[in-house]
Design a protein around this motif. Structure first.
Motif, PDB file in Angstrom:
ATOM      1  N   LEU A  36      36.681  -0.149  48.226  1.00 53.04           N
ATOM      2  CA  LEU A  36      37.607   0.529  47.316  1.00 53.04           C
ATOM      3  C   LEU A  36      38.605   1.336  48.137  1.00 53.04           C
ATOM      4  O   LEU A  36      38.211   2.219  48.911  1.00 53.04           O
ATOM      5  CB  LEU A  36      36.801   1.447  46.386  1.00 53.04           C
ATOM      6  N   SER A  37      39.872   0.998  47.964  1.00 51.29           N
ATOM      7  CA  SER A  37      40.924   1.699  48.708  1.00 51.29           C
ATOM      8  C   SER A  37      40.932   3.187  48.346  1.00 51.29           C
ATOM      9  O   SER A  37      40.722   3.548  47.184  1.00 51.29           O
ATOM     10  CB  SER A  37      42.268   1.054  48.361  1.00 51.29           C
ATOM     11  N   VAL A  38      41.195   4.033  49.333  1.00 52.88           N
ATOM     12  CA  VAL A  38      41.289   5.485  49.103  1.00 52.88           C
ATOM     13  C   VAL A  38      42.770   5.852  49.036  1.00 52.88           C
ATOM     14  O   VAL A  38      43.489   5.722  50.029  1.00 52.88           O
ATOM     15  CB  VAL A  38      40.579   6.269  50.228  1.00 52.88           C
ATOM     16  N   SER A  39      43.215   6.284  47.867  1.00 50.84           N
ATOM     17  CA  SER A  39      44.621   6.615  47.671  1.00 50.84           C
ATOM     18  C   SER A  39      44.955   7.980  48.246  1.00 50.84           C
ATOM     19  O   SER A  39      44.090   8.854  48.346  1.00 50.84           O
ATOM     20  CB  SER A  39      44.939   6.653  46.171  1.00 50.84           C
ATOM     21  N   ALA A  40      46.237   8.147  48.578  1.00 51.32           N
ATOM     22  CA  ALA A  40      46.751   9.471  48.916  1.00 51.32           C
ATOM     23  C   ALA A  40      47.302  10.101  47.644  1.00 51.32           C
ATOM     24  O   ALA A  40      47.815   9.388  46.770  1.00 51.32           O
ATOM     25  CB  ALA A  40      47.863   9.326  49.945  1.00 51.32           C
ATOM     26  N   THR A  41      47.165  11.407  47.495  1.00 55.41           N
ATOM     27  CA  THR A  41      47.719  12.073  46.316  1.00 55.41           C
ATOM     28  C   THR A  41      48.129  13.499  46.639  1.00 55.41           C
ATOM     29  O   THR A  41      47.551  14.121  47.544  1.00 55.41           O
ATOM     30  CB  THR A  41      46.722  12.100  45.133  1.00 55.41           C
ATOM     31  N   GLU A  61      54.697  17.769  51.754  1.00 55.02           N
ATOM     32  CA  GLU A  61      55.309  17.408  53.045  1.00 55.02           C
ATOM     33  C   GLU A  61      54.545  16.265  53.702  1.00 55.02           C
ATOM     34  O   GLU A  61      55.149  15.349  54.272  1.00 55.02           O
ATOM     35  CB  GLU A  61      55.319  18.622  53.989  1.00 55.02           C
ATOM     36  N   GLN A  62      53.235  16.309  53.624  1.00 51.09           N
ATOM     37  CA  GLN A  62      52.428  15.233  54.229  1.00 51.09           C
ATOM     38  C   GLN A  62      52.682  13.907  53.498  1.00 51.09           C
ATOM     39  O   GLN A  62      52.745  12.843  54.112  1.00 51.09           O
ATOM     40  CB  GLN A  62      50.945  15.587  54.170  1.00 51.09           C
ATOM     41  N   PHE A  63      52.812  13.975  52.154  1.00 55.02           N
ATOM     42  CA  PHE A  63      53.060  12.740  51.400  1.00 55.02           C
ATOM     43  C   PHE A  63      54.441  12.188  51.766  1.00 55.02           C
ATOM     44  O   PHE A  63      54.603  10.976  51.947  1.00 55.02           O
ATOM     45  CB  PHE A  63      52.930  12.992  49.894  1.00 55.02           C
ATOM     46  N   ASP A  64      55.442  13.095  51.881  1.00 54.53           N
ATOM     47  CA  ASP A  64      56.795  12.672  52.302  1.00 54.53           C
ATOM     48  C   ASP A  64      56.713  11.883  53.605  1.00 54.53           C
ATOM     49  O   ASP A  64      57.329  10.815  53.741  1.00 54.53           O
ATOM     50  CB  ASP A  64      57.695  13.892  52.570  1.00 54.53           C
ATOM     51  N   ALA A  65      55.959  12.425  54.564  1.00 59.95           N
ATOM     52  CA  ALA A  65      55.863  11.802  55.894  1.00 59.95           C
ATOM     53  C   ALA A  65      55.239  10.408  55.795  1.00 59.95           C
ATOM     54  O   ALA A  65      55.689   9.455  56.432  1.00 59.95           O
ATOM     55  CB  ALA A  65      55.052  12.692  56.835  1.00 59.95           C
ATOM     56  N   LEU A  66      54.206  10.298  54.957  1.00 59.60           N
ATOM     57  CA  LEU A  66      53.536   9.001  54.789  1.00 59.60           C
ATOM     58  C   LEU A  66      54.493   7.982  54.177  1.00 59.60           C
ATOM     59  O   LEU A  66      54.571   6.825  54.606  1.00 59.60           O
ATOM     60  CB  LEU A  66      52.305   9.198  53.885  1.00 59.60           C
ATOM     61  N   GLU A  67      55.250   8.448  53.187  1.00 62.11           N
ATOM     62  CA  GLU A  67      56.199   7.555  52.510  1.00 62.11           C
ATOM     63  C   GLU A  67      57.276   7.084  53.486  1.00 62.11           C
ATOM     64  O   GLU A  67      57.577   5.885  53.565  1.00 62.11           O
ATOM     65  CB  GLU A  67      56.817   8.351  51.352  1.00 62.11           C
ATOM     66  N   VAL A  68      57.831   8.019  54.264  1.00 61.43           N
ATOM     67  CA  VAL A  68      58.897   7.685  55.206  1.00 61.43           C
ATOM     68  C   VAL A  68      58.390   6.728  56.283  1.00 61.43           C
ATOM     69  O   VAL A  68      59.110   5.840  56.738  1.00 61.43           O
ATOM     70  CB  VAL A  68      59.471   8.985  55.843  1.00 61.43           C
TER      71      VAL A  68
END
Ligand SMILES: Nc1nc2c(ncn2[C@@H]2O[C@H](COP(=O)(O)OP(=O)(O)O)[C@@H](O)[C@H]2O)c(=O)[nH]1
Ligand SMILES: Nc1ncnc2c1ncn2[C@@H]1O[C@H](COP(=O)(O)OP(=O)(O)O)[C@@H](O)[C@H]1O
Length: 187
Positions: A36-41, A61-68
């Motif tokens: 089961l994949s572990v999502s970021a949130t 900020e951490q999610f921004d970095a992951l997206e970029v």
């Protein structure tokens, strides 16, 4: 002998409180061969939720970095509030190794995966009735009344999308629903 062929990806979607987390946990317990994949949130952990197990809990900020960085297979703002996304590399690695892989994501995410990985299997988890869905959301007791209303508004939209999916599993009984899903994933 050739190596293992890549496994197929399975996407499980369905409205809030239908039991996606419960059914996924049952599969994890009964079928350790399924990953089961572990999502970021960006949402806060609920009591009992463990970082890296239920979700990767990130700051904005951490999610921004992951997206970029490009390492999200898909992501969406869910219930008009928080961002949720699927880290790409772990999914690619598991599929390449032949591991049946499950994504438990929302409708917007499922539609993105449909575009980028059309060979994936798309499964909709449906409630036995609208009344039972409301009962489960209230019974879980993790959202206040305003947040519940927001989630139920999203749920109406998500229920209307059921015909887009390849399979529908009604979650009347957790063990049966989990077996049905495991069977689809490993057949
Ligand atoms: N697009 C997308 N949606 C996700 C992801 N992870 C979880 N979700 C969805 O986000 C929504 C909210 O999840 P959660 O906060 O755990 O609340 P719950 O569904 O009410 O238990 C659900 O519809 C999940 O399926 C993800 O990686 N991507
Ligand atoms: N088949 C079922 N019958 C009765 N209650 C269920 C069933 N599946 C889940 N529940 C309950 O419904 C609530 C919502 O389930 P949860 O797994 O958190 O939903 P989701 O992840 O889809 O938001 C929880 O309190 C859970 O124990």
């Amino acid at each position: 002998m050739s190596g293992r062929s890549p496994a197929r990806l399975t996407v499980l979607a369905g409205p809030t409180a239908v039991g996606k987390g419960t059914v996924s946990a049952a599969i994890r317990a009964q079928h350790p061969e399924v990953w089961l994949s572990v999502s970021a949130t960006t949402r806060a952990p609920r009591p009992g939720e463990v970082d890296g197990v239920h979700y990767r809990f990130l700051s904005e900020e951490q999610f921004d970095a992951l997206e970029v960085s490009g390492d999200l297979l898909e992501w969406a703002v869910v219930h008009g509030r928080h961002r949720y996304g699927t880290p790409r590399s772990p999914v690619a690695e598991r599929l390449a190794a032949g591991t049946p892989t499950l994504l438990e994501i929302d409708l917007q995410g499922a539609r993105q995966v449909r575009r980028t990985m059309p060979d994936a299997r798309f499964v909709f988890l449906a409630p036995p009735s609208w009344e039972e869905l409301v009962h489960r959301l209230v019974g879980r007791g993790t959202e206040d009344a305003e947040e519940r209303e927001r989630r139920l508004a999203t749920a109406r939209v998500e229920l209307a999308a059921e015909p887009e999916f390849d399979h529908v599993i009604v979650n009347d009984d957790v063990a049966r629903a989990a077996e049905e899903l495991a069977h689809l994933m490993t057949e």
